[in-house]
Scaffold this active site. Structure first.
Site, PDB file in Angstrom:
ATOM      1  N   GLU A  82     154.956  -6.475  94.888  1.00  0.00           N
ATOM      2  CA  GLU A  82     155.852  -7.174  95.822  1.00  0.00           C
ATOM      3  C   GLU A  82     155.054  -8.121  96.722  1.00  0.00           C
ATOM      4  O   GLU A  82     155.485  -9.248  96.992  1.00  0.00           O
ATOM      5  CB  GLU A  82     156.622  -6.157  96.674  1.00  0.00           C
ATOM      6  CG  GLU A  82     157.670  -5.348  95.905  1.00  0.00           C
ATOM      7  CD  GLU A  82     157.084  -4.325  94.950  1.00  0.00           C
ATOM      8  OE1 GLU A  82     155.935  -3.887  95.177  1.00  0.00           O
ATOM      9  OE2 GLU A  82     157.763  -3.975  93.971  1.00  0.00           O
TER      10      GLU A  82
ATOM     11  N   SER B 138     143.119  -0.504 105.676  1.00  0.00           N
ATOM     12  CA  SER B 138     144.415   0.135 105.424  1.00  0.00           C
ATOM     13  C   SER B 138     144.571   1.431 106.191  1.00  0.00           C
ATOM     14  O   SER B 138     143.605   2.148 106.438  1.00  0.00           O
ATOM     15  CB  SER B 138     144.564   0.451 103.941  1.00  0.00           C
ATOM     16  OG  SER B 138     144.755  -0.706 103.203  1.00  0.00           O
TER      17      SER B 138
ATOM     18  N   GLU C 161     138.298 -11.921  99.092  1.00  0.00           N
ATOM     19  CA  GLU C 161     138.523 -10.866  98.116  1.00  0.00           C
ATOM     20  C   GLU C 161     138.211 -11.443  96.735  1.00  0.00           C
ATOM     21  O   GLU C 161     138.660 -12.530  96.385  1.00  0.00           O
ATOM     22  CB  GLU C 161     139.961 -10.346  98.205  1.00  0.00           C
ATOM     23  CG  GLU C 161     140.136  -9.008  97.550  1.00  0.00           C
ATOM     24  CD  GLU C 161     141.228  -8.152  98.238  1.00  0.00           C
ATOM     25  OE1 GLU C 161     141.954  -8.653  99.090  1.00  0.00           O
ATOM     26  OE2 GLU C 161     141.304  -6.964  97.886  1.00  0.00           O
TER      27      GLU C 161
ATOM     28  N   GLN D  59     134.977  -1.042 103.391  1.00  0.00           N
ATOM     29  CA  GLN D  59     135.976  -1.753 104.186  1.00  0.00           C
ATOM     30  C   GLN D  59     137.007  -0.761 104.703  1.00  0.00           C
ATOM     31  O   GLN D  59     137.522   0.043 103.931  1.00  0.00           O
ATOM     32  CB  GLN D  59     136.631  -2.803 103.287  1.00  0.00           C
ATOM     33  CG  GLN D  59     137.723  -3.614 103.939  1.00  0.00           C
ATOM     34  CD  GLN D  59     138.538  -4.374 102.904  1.00  0.00           C
ATOM     35  OE1 GLN D  59     138.188  -4.398 101.731  1.00  0.00           O
ATOM     36  NE2 GLN D  59     139.619  -4.980 103.332  1.00  0.00           N
TER      37      GLN D  59
END
Lengths: 369, 413, 369, 413
Positions: free
Chosen positions: B379, B135, B250, B132
């Site tokens: 976060e 990012s 996911e 994948q």
């Protein structure tokens, strides 16, 4: 009142920072780290020439004869630079032990050697995992010979001499051993921070001379550790300051969702808490430096308080340093892990923060009685 | 309230066991720490491919996938049962999680018939491994801020840019990539989704060394990499919607169950092995209560997993409990590592073979900061829980609707 | 597998919630609190009529003969409603002790009385500050008479009978005492939550009958506390659920700076953490309920785990409940403090959360050996 | 580095002591917990007014204020020294902090000559006590979101609305109030600042009962309260700027020093007085290390105060350290209260006279949630530290520039 460092002391600090910025950059630290070199000989030579090793050593032994406040200023800078040198082992521990209880010959030999940069020293106390206790010492000193094993010993593989805590008869003494002499075998140990190397020292009838009175070893060790804690706390505070600044610069300049990540409340509030932690630690450090300089009755409490709060401030800071950097913070390439490793080593080296908590409460209970 | 299989589940489990017994060797359950790191990567990949090919041949691959694409039309629970049982055997590490769990389903949802036919059966069989490529260095948590460009030239797209945190890129044949095809469009509107051939000479794969010395991820650099328009998945400009399909698939941590009590027993042992103030560390009240706290969180994670499995078993979608697993586990892991080191006293800085206690704690301490970041930072997970699970409002978005090129991003230098 | 409550059990829960919404509103809780009434007699009567007091009591003694899963469902609702009734003292402690080791006469008398709502019971163990230990028990049972002082005893001033842990010879026994009988003096004590009243019980040659075998008192007490911990954990979980919901509604509807305060990241992330805490607690509670119902070997570990995690989840929740409400959260008028008080009382009543941590680790060490 | 007075400070301190010795009685330093709650409020107010009048007559009131307004033109450090010394004596509680510290300076900065002449000397002398009327039920942390209206009628303004968290309203003669005079203007632009007579019959003062049963604050309701335009402070619409002056003068906690080690000794004693698992609680490792942690924070607060005082003494503005005091102290107080209760075991729920240990912990536990909210919540303090001290960016403001009437505020019901 002026519960602050003097202008002269701050000037010393600023000079030290300039020197280390030039000579102990993070890329230099990384060189030492990646080469597994243990320490930077060039930097060690440099700080010796600047007289830092003898800042608190009396002039008659080749030192500058300043006090502990000046040494604290330098310690802070050593900490912020992550300087890869055996400064703490040599100056806070070895030199301090000899200054406190050494005889004149010992002072001449060792303090002079330290001040000039010719001798690296260290203090060897622990032998096994867990907290250091009188009952956990097996190394034995008798008839001028030392036998036993010490580990981990910070800088033990590069030091020229060690001050060793050993049993002598039914009590304990400190003895000085030439690590380049007979009966000494030493091994570098794998540790989490290669810039603060650890070693195992095996003594087999190694020639040794007593430091201080026979039987005083445990008490003197505790006293030396207390004094060293003040200076180590300044290193930790310095490290926390630098890690904070690097993190701050990062979050102010890294953008996500169209805004600096430093504008997100979850990061802002953590930075505020980290700031608060660090300022409380700084105040405890100042108090401890004052008590050390004045040999005040509060020294034991102040030193432990400084060590605990600066240690925690540094450790909390580096965990958030990585987290706030995001993925890159976890890479080898970024410097975050150098701080992460150093924070942990400083939190363990002269006893864990938990051990300092124990020392603090013991003293507080005594004071309350 | 029980932990027992339903009759159907029990039957299926028995069938699975029978097959596994005949085709694999049970793992020694006491050998809790398997170390395959001394095997060459190439050998491991070969073994993994062989095992996958064998499972495919025997009808045990991609159980949940439709039969038409090479799967078995099994239920999610059956797939979970197979995974539970397979984990008890000595099998090679899986290299197909991303492909089978996330990328295949994306092709099923958005691919053309030709794409499905070309890619899905070979993905099941496993001779082609997939990675994948989402990012980027300047688009971490803000995934849609990615900048890698794809420009149409004739029937091809030409891709330039850099991806990061790509698992397994070095042994993959195919990658699925999101690229920016229009910088004048709003951030989410200018993206398109592609399948790329990882053997293209314009692709440069460099392992990322992590702070603990390991290298589990890669940076992937693209220089004039060409992929045909037939390898575009979804419409031009629709890449974000396609990417969401991937992300929604996911793999959840359901059923992983927090790893049992191993770490707790190890901590107890560590505390028994050291002295604190001249007494066994395990007698210290603070040590005792701290280990108790870890144990409580650990069992909480484990039984949260059981609740998720129960939902699956009852034919429901697992609750949002799954999303808290990594958040809690990573933070706790960091604390446990630090605590194990603390128990070792000054010796806590020693690592590996030179450790004077269990060296797991140092390894854990160096690894956990990565877990807190990978696959969604703490976060981001808290955002997901508060916004998607609890329904709280999102942050005010100042980048909404602006052309992407006018939005500040990345790291100012 | 189905690690969840059944549809019937969930229906019971939903019925219980409806009843308590009507009959134990927060304004009713406040009435009891402000009147310092100790408990709501009307509500006690109501729940007795609904059969809740005898849910886990066998039918032959007037109960419904359901199991602990049903009782756990009701406990959760008692908790979320902050119901001001001596439910835990009577049902989880007194009834449970008698069910476990009572003889048939005792079961007939007390279980039947409890199930019908005629008898309020409690368990009296502690006598002084600190953790409960065998050595801290001074009350003495001999010749059918009990002498000594117990405090704090939850619901001790309104209970009809108490099961008391007392020394008998060189060991301990549990004894049942009629609190309306001779030799009993009782005093309501000031406590932080007037809806869970505390009392001091002074026994002077009070007639008492042994419950269970002579010398079994300590073991049975620990067993009863373990079983009660599961149910108390459900009360705590229910309280946390309700406090979370009230807080959630508040932050979603309270505006500052033009937006709901629930849109600020500092609050969102805390809500996420509180949610995670609570879901882990819920999972531990389910595990403990399963172990209690099945009398599984894991009961001791599961019960302690549930009590700790639900207790902490409730306590953390109420602290943030006040904080997120802002100034009004600190007023008498708002209900936050009712939750804040109840969370603390439940965290102390059958031993503090710290004591449960100690019980848990003791068991874990034993299991690991 | 020292804690000693400079020669000038020592001289001043000696002078202060001489005067105090002649005019007040030293407090017993061992009587650490003074309880004046059994005195009637009226008596306490009368005593406080008498002491202030006496200080004024003798030239020791409002030391830092300019002489022209009744002060002594003293330095900040002199004022601090007087405060330190006065605190050692048995004097009535101060009721002038808000007036002398915040409101007086606001009048000095923004008042007309007539206002200064009319109000400041009497404020010094103390026969008229002042209160601050800013907060409203629907405008807590978002102070500028206040809704109390002031409408001009002839030469007067007519005020309607509700203020909250007003300290001392019941015994005050004057209040300083911010009201909205234009709801079409942007939030901060529609505000005006007024002085109001608290004896106006349209004012209804109701004490707020806190959750711990005490009543330190009031709600103040305004129904057609009139104040002349001559009591307006600053221009119409300029109220926010004037209010900022008030808030910037909010008394810092400099020199308060975190209260010394009293609480730590009390905790040690509490731990010595109870048993944990059959041994004195103070021997428990967890208890020991937890008390050590409190002590470290306590000394950190104390010496942070000393650093602030040093800055004052050196003629500098104290650093931002002051802003962390309340944040840390309130949270720690809550933890200490809970911990003291925990040490008491099951008996920890008993309070007041029925406590089986030190009842301070229960009181603290019930009081500290208030301290975390009063005078700036923890969240606002963290905003202040991150934005004003560290210079991090503010939150995106979605209410910026909008007419106030279009901004949602308060609590939806």
């Amino acid at each position: 009142m002026n519960f602050d460092f003097s202008e002269e002391q701050k000037l010393l600090q600023s000079t030290a920072r300039d020197y280390l910025t030039e000579n102990s950059s993070l890329s230099h630290v990384r060189e030492v780290f990646e080469a597994d070199a243990g320490h930077s000989q060039a930097l060690w030579k440099g700080v010796a020439e600047l007289g830092w090793l003898g800042v608190a050593i009396p002039e008659e032994y080749g030192g500058a004869g300043y006090g502990y406040l000046e040494l604290a200023m330098i310690a802070g800078e050593i900490g912020q630079a992550l300087a890869p040198i055996p400064f703490g082992s040599t100056v806070y521990l070895a030199a301090e032990a000899i200054t406190q209880v050494g005889n004149d010959d010992q002072k001449k030999q060792y303090l002079t050697g330290i001040a000039s940069g010719d001798l690296i020293g260290t203090l060897a106390t622990t032998e096994k995992a867990g907290t250091l206790a009188e009952g956990s010492v097996s190394a034995t000193f008798a008839d001028g010979k030392l036998t036993g094993t010490k580990l981990p010993v910070a800088d033990g593989d590069i030091a020229d001499f060690a001050i060793v805590l050993a049993k002598e008869g039914s009590s304990h003494s400190l003895v000085i051993v030439d690590l380049n002499g007979d009966g000494v075998a030493r091994t570098r140990l794998n540790s989490i921070d290669a810039t603060r190397p650890q070693a195992k020292l095996v003594f087999t009838d190694a020639p040794a001379t007593r430091l201080g009175d026979a039987g005083s070893g445990w008490t003197v060790t505790q006293d030396v550790l207390t004094r060293a804690a003040v200076l180590m706390a300044f290193e930790q505070l310095g490290g926390a300051d630098r890690a904070f600044q690097i993190t701050f610069d990062f979050v102010m300049n890294r953008f996500a969702f169209g805004r600096p990540i430093g504008s997100f409340q979850s990061l802002k509030h953590r930075m505020a808490d980290l700031y608060a932690d660090r300022e409380l630690a700084r105040s405890n450090c100042y108090w401890a430096a004052w008590a050390l300089e004045n040999n005040d009755d509060e020294l034991a409490v102040a030193a432990a308080s400084a060590k605990i709060s600066a240690g925690d401030a540094f450790e909390n800071m580096v965990v958030d340093m990585i987290q706030m950097h995001g993925g890159v913070g976890y890479t080898w390439e970024y410097d975050c892990h150098l701080f992460y490793r150093r924070a942990k080593v400083l939190a363990h080296t002269i006893g864990t923060t938990a051990e300092w908590r124990e020392k603090l409460i013991t003293q507080l209970i005594e004071d309350a009685a | 309230m029980d932990f027992n299989d339903s009759p159907e589940e029990a039957t299926y489990r028995a069938k699975v066991r029978t097959w596994l017994d005949a085709n694999a060797t049970l793992r020694d359950p006491d050998a809790s720490k398997i170390n395959m790191l001394d095997e060459a990567e190439g050998d491991l990949i070969a073994k993994a491919k062989a095992w996958q090919a064998h499972k495919t041949k025997e009808g045990w691959a991609c159980l949940r996938w439709p039969k038409e694409f090479g799967g078995q039309d099994a239920t999610t629970m059956e797939s979970v049962i197979f995974g539970q049982e397979e984990g008890r055997y000595d099998i090679p590490p899986s290299i197909y999680g991303i492909g089978h769990g996330m990328l295949g389903p994306t092709i099923m949802a958005h691919g053309t018939d030709e794409q499905k036919e070309r890619f899905l059966p070979s993905m099941v069989k496993g001779d082609e491994v997939w990675c994948q490529l989402f990012s980027e260095p300047d688009a971490g948590s803000d995934l849609a801020g990615l900048k890698t460009s794809a420009v149409k030239e004739g029937d091809d797209w030409v891709i330039n840019g850099q991806k990061i945190w790509t698992t397994g890129a070095q042994f993959c044949k195919w990658g699925m990539l999101v690229a920016r095809t229009d910088t004048n469009a709003a951030k989410h509107a200018g993206l398109t989704y592609f399948i790329v051939d990882m053997e293209d000479p314009g692709i440069d794969i460099r392992p990322i060394k992590q702070m603990n010395g390991a290298s589990g991820f890669n940076e992937v650099f693209f220089t004039d990499v060409r992929t045909p328009d037939t390898n575009r998945l979804g419409a031009v400009g629709d890449g974000w919607r396609v990417a969401i399909t991937t992300l929604m698939n996911e793999r959840s941590s359901i059923g992983s169950g927090g790893g049992g009590g191993a770490g707790i027993k190890d901590l107890i042992k560590q505390a028994q092995d050291v002295e604190i103030n001249g007494r066994p560390g395990i007698e210290d009240g603070g040590v005792r209560r701290k280990i108790a706290d870890f144990a409580v969180r650990r069992s909480g994670l484990k039984y949260t997993g059981q609740r998720g499995l129960s939902a699956l078993s009852q034919g429901q979608t697992p609750g949002p409990e799954a999303s808290i697993g990594k958040l809690v586990a990573a933070i706790m892991g960091l604390e446990m590592g630090a605590f194990g080191m603390e128990l070792q006293g000054a010796a806590g800085v020693l690592s590996g073979d030179d450790s004077l206690g269990d060296p797991t704690w140092q390894q854990t301490y160096m690894a956990m900061p990565g877990l807190r970041l990978a696959g969604g930072t703490d976060e981001i997970l808290r955002n997901i829980i508060s916004e998607r699970v609890l329904g709280m409002p999102g942050e005010p978005r100042i980048d909404k609707g602006k052309p992407f090129k006018d939005i500040p991003s990345g790291t100012a230098r």
